[in-house]
Enzyme design. Sequence first.
Site, PDB file in Angstrom:
ATOM      1  N   ASP A  78       0.849  -1.186   0.000  1.00 38.33           N
ATOM      2  CA  ASP A  78       0.000   0.000   0.000  1.00 38.33           C
ATOM      3  C   ASP A  78       0.889   1.243   0.000  1.00 38.33           C
ATOM      4  O   ASP A  78       1.842   1.337   0.779  1.00 38.33           O
ATOM      5  CB  ASP A  78      -0.890  -0.006   1.246  1.00 38.33           C
ATOM      6  CG  ASP A  78      -2.026   0.997   1.133  1.00 38.33           C
ATOM      7  OD1 ASP A  78      -2.406   1.350   0.009  1.00 38.33           O
ATOM      8  OD2 ASP A  78      -2.547   1.424   2.182  1.00 38.33           O
ATOM      9  N   HIS A  82      -3.875  14.171   0.628  1.00 43.00           N
ATOM     10  CA  HIS A  82      -4.069  13.309   1.795  1.00 43.00           C
ATOM     11  C   HIS A  82      -2.883  13.411   2.749  1.00 43.00           C
ATOM     12  O   HIS A  82      -3.060  13.594   3.967  1.00 43.00           O
ATOM     13  CB  HIS A  82      -4.260  11.856   1.343  1.00 43.00           C
ATOM     14  CG  HIS A  82      -4.264  10.874   2.467  1.00 43.00           C
ATOM     15  ND1 HIS A  82      -5.257  10.814   3.413  1.00 43.00           N
ATOM     16  CD2 HIS A  82      -3.369   9.893   2.796  1.00 43.00           C
ATOM     17  CE1 HIS A  82      -4.992   9.847   4.276  1.00 43.00           C
ATOM     18  NE2 HIS A  82      -3.847   9.278   3.935  1.00 43.00           N
ATOM     19  N   GLU A 137     -10.367   3.918   3.787  1.00 43.99           N
ATOM     20  CA  GLU A 137      -9.530   4.678   2.865  1.00 43.99           C
ATOM     21  C   GLU A 137      -9.924   4.303   1.446  1.00 43.99           C
ATOM     22  O   GLU A 137      -9.855   3.125   1.067  1.00 43.99           O
ATOM     23  CB  GLU A 137      -8.038   4.402   3.100  1.00 43.99           C
ATOM     24  CG  GLU A 137      -7.541   4.942   4.423  1.00 43.99           C
ATOM     25  CD  GLU A 137      -6.039   4.844   4.597  1.00 43.99           C
ATOM     26  OE1 GLU A 137      -5.505   5.498   5.511  1.00 43.99           O
ATOM     27  OE2 GLU A 137      -5.391   4.102   3.827  1.00 43.99           O
ATOM     28  N   GLU A 152      -9.238   3.879  -2.185  1.00 46.57           N
ATOM     29  CA  GLU A 152      -8.000   3.698  -2.941  1.00 46.57           C
ATOM     30  C   GLU A 152      -8.268   3.008  -4.270  1.00 46.57           C
ATOM     31  O   GLU A 152      -9.347   2.458  -4.510  1.00 46.57           O
ATOM     32  CB  GLU A 152      -6.994   2.880  -2.123  1.00 46.57           C
ATOM     33  CG  GLU A 152      -6.704   3.453  -0.742  1.00 46.57           C
ATOM     34  CD  GLU A 152      -5.505   2.816  -0.073  1.00 46.57           C
ATOM     35  OE1 GLU A 152      -4.710   2.158  -0.766  1.00 46.57           O
ATOM     36  OE2 GLU A 152      -5.360   2.983   1.155  1.00 46.57           O
ATOM     37  N   ASP A 177      -9.129   0.308   2.077  1.00 48.89           N
ATOM     38  CA  ASP A 177      -8.115  -0.101   3.054  1.00 48.89           C
ATOM     39  C   ASP A 177      -8.600   0.297   4.445  1.00 48.89           C
ATOM     40  O   ASP A 177      -8.307   1.384   4.928  1.00 48.89           O
ATOM     41  CB  ASP A 177      -6.778   0.578   2.715  1.00 48.89           C
ATOM     42  CG  ASP A 177      -5.668   0.136   3.639  1.00 48.89           C
ATOM     43  OD1 ASP A 177      -5.667  -1.038   4.049  1.00 48.89           O
ATOM     44  OD2 ASP A 177      -4.796   0.957   3.961  1.00 48.89           O
ATOM     45  N   ARG A 180      -7.528   3.675  13.402  1.00 49.27           N
ATOM     46  CA  ARG A 180      -6.634   4.810  13.611  1.00 49.27           C
ATOM     47  C   ARG A 180      -6.014   4.824  15.006  1.00 49.27           C
ATOM     48  O   ARG A 180      -4.868   5.247  15.170  1.00 49.27           O
ATOM     49  CB  ARG A 180      -7.395   6.118  13.379  1.00 49.27           C
ATOM     50  CG  ARG A 180      -7.964   6.277  11.984  1.00 49.27           C
ATOM     51  CD  ARG A 180      -6.885   6.285  10.930  1.00 49.27           C
ATOM     52  NE  ARG A 180      -7.443   6.573   9.610  1.00 49.27           N
ATOM     53  CZ  ARG A 180      -6.755   6.510   8.481  1.00 49.27           C
ATOM     54  NH1 ARG A 180      -5.485   6.138   8.510  1.00 49.27           N
ATOM     55  NH2 ARG A 180      -7.331   6.782   7.325  1.00 49.27           N
ATOM     56  N   GLN A 207      -3.361   2.125  15.102  1.00 47.19           N
ATOM     57  CA  GLN A 207      -2.271   2.577  14.233  1.00 47.19           C
ATOM     58  C   GLN A 207      -1.436   3.665  14.903  1.00 47.19           C
ATOM     59  O   GLN A 207      -0.200   3.652  14.840  1.00 47.19           O
ATOM     60  CB  GLN A 207      -2.853   3.094  12.920  1.00 47.19           C
ATOM     61  CG  GLN A 207      -1.824   3.587  11.920  1.00 47.19           C
ATOM     62  CD  GLN A 207      -2.479   4.163  10.666  1.00 47.19           C
ATOM     63  OE1 GLN A 207      -3.696   4.152  10.517  1.00 47.19           O
ATOM     64  NE2 GLN A 207      -1.657   4.684   9.767  1.00 47.19           N
ATOM     65  N   LYS A 253      -3.873  -1.955  10.217  1.00 48.19           N
ATOM     66  CA  LYS A 253      -4.217  -2.073   8.804  1.00 48.19           C
ATOM     67  C   LYS A 253      -4.476  -3.515   8.354  1.00 48.19           C
ATOM     68  O   LYS A 253      -5.166  -3.740   7.362  1.00 48.19           O
ATOM     69  CB  LYS A 253      -3.071  -1.522   7.949  1.00 48.19           C
ATOM     70  CG  LYS A 253      -2.810  -0.039   8.114  1.00 48.19           C
ATOM     71  CD  LYS A 253      -3.779   0.774   7.291  1.00 48.19           C
ATOM     72  CE  LYS A 253      -3.329   2.216   7.159  1.00 48.19           C
ATOM     73  NZ  LYS A 253      -4.189   2.984   6.255  1.00 48.19           N
ATOM     74  N   THR A 308      -8.716  -5.763   4.024  1.00 50.47           N
ATOM     75  CA  THR A 308      -8.633  -4.854   2.883  1.00 50.47           C
ATOM     76  C   THR A 308      -9.640  -5.353   1.861  1.00 50.47           C
ATOM     77  O   THR A 308      -9.533  -6.499   1.402  1.00 50.47           O
ATOM     78  CB  THR A 308      -7.233  -4.833   2.264  1.00 50.47           C
ATOM     79  OG1 THR A 308      -6.274  -4.440   3.257  1.00 50.47           O
ATOM     80  CG2 THR A 308      -7.169  -3.874   1.092  1.00 50.47           C
ATOM     81  N   GLU A 368      -9.669  12.544   7.584  1.00 49.53           N
ATOM     82  CA  GLU A 368      -9.610  13.867   6.962  1.00 49.53           C
ATOM     83  C   GLU A 368     -10.965  14.572   6.979  1.00 49.53           C
ATOM     84  O   GLU A 368     -11.050  15.771   7.266  1.00 49.53           O
ATOM     85  CB  GLU A 368      -9.145  13.747   5.517  1.00 49.53           C
ATOM     86  CG  GLU A 368      -7.722  13.292   5.316  1.00 49.53           C
ATOM     87  CD  GLU A 368      -7.443  13.106   3.843  1.00 49.53           C
ATOM     88  OE1 GLU A 368      -7.103  14.091   3.176  1.00 49.53           O
ATOM     89  OE2 GLU A 368      -7.590  11.965   3.349  1.00 49.53           O
TER      90      GLU A 368
END
Length: 400
Positions: free
Chosen positions: A112, A119, A185, A187, A219, A223, A226, A239, A243, A348
């Site tokens: 990834d 971002h 996420e 992607e 993904d 948080r 992480q 993570k 996925t 975000e």
Amino acid sequence: MSDTLFGPDNLPYGLFSTPDRPGHRRLGVRYGDDVLDLGAAADAFGSAHAEVLRAPSLNPLLAAGRPVWQAVRSQVRSWLTEEAHRETAARHLLPLSGVQLHLPFEVADYVDFYASEHHATNVGRIFRPDSDALTPNWKHLPIGYHGRAGTVVVSGTPVVRPQGQRKPPQETAPVFGPSQRLDIEAEVGFVVGTPSQQGRPVALADFREHVFGVTLVNDWSARDIQAWEYVPLGPFLGKSFATSVSPWITPLDALDAARVAPPSRDFPLLPYLDDAADGIEPGGYDLRITVELNGHVIAEPPFSGMYWTAAQQLAHLTVNGASLRTGDLYASGTVSGPEKGQRGCLLELTWGGNEPLELPDGKRTFLEDGDEVTLRAWAPGPDGTRIGLGEVTGRVLPNA
């Protein structure tokens, strides 16, 4: 078929089974709201590539190389569009609503990346408000990490809320339990077909010789897990739990009309990443992504603004001599644009949880149990058509 996202200019590949033979997985091509049974059609038309098209996975076709990819695509288009073949092809078309879709290929390795400047800048401002938003290396190389191939799942697979260590700001020691800041996420993923030899980097110009096609990727990200684990080696358990990918792989050749130049670069690039050199085709793709939470659109990230292209990512991934394997998957990293409504993750969109989203079914900072996230995308096709990428959906289940 001119009004569909899945017409003759698209023809994405997938893997399906039918209720009468649930254990028999077959390759298919999506055509409108139908699926063409590739193996059966190849036998009916006497295709020279029938053996790879009868396989219970996309991997044999991936490994066959670009000349075969192009030949098969040309044959399938002919079977579905030429009057002389339509009656035979129609006998091998099944309603999409009546089949079960599966993970279309066996994932070898998963990488990834972190390729959106918008971002990366937003994340830097959220977590390092008193420092530079971008790290010093960001505009010199595509940053990435190796993920977990074994937890790549097909769209529709439920995602159990992960648990692990997290350290709330008010605590002096970590606590253990389900993630409280579960995120997504949006992607774009790239599926490798032709392998490469260890010790021989893949050049920018050879991107299309190795990459078969494109798929949407969610993904999922915990948080809080992480944030506690990522220093000093980066993402791990935050993570690796899931996925999600689309059940459809869109061939690169279907996206030729969507190719665009990437944004201008602020620093000269080293030769192996220099896509302004003579003979290098534009490496960006104009993909329009939509993110839905419980049926409500919350973001529309534009892939055309990604700073690092898929060809550059592949070149960097192999520049140290690392080899490619058939079935490798690498993803772009979160796709975000310059506007608030173009941000591709909740981190975000809610600015670290400080600005909740106002939705018809309530406020959201991060995902709650029962929430369902869907990613959709399309790209410009030839003659004003649109090319659809198969959607990705996942629902959050509580950690028992």
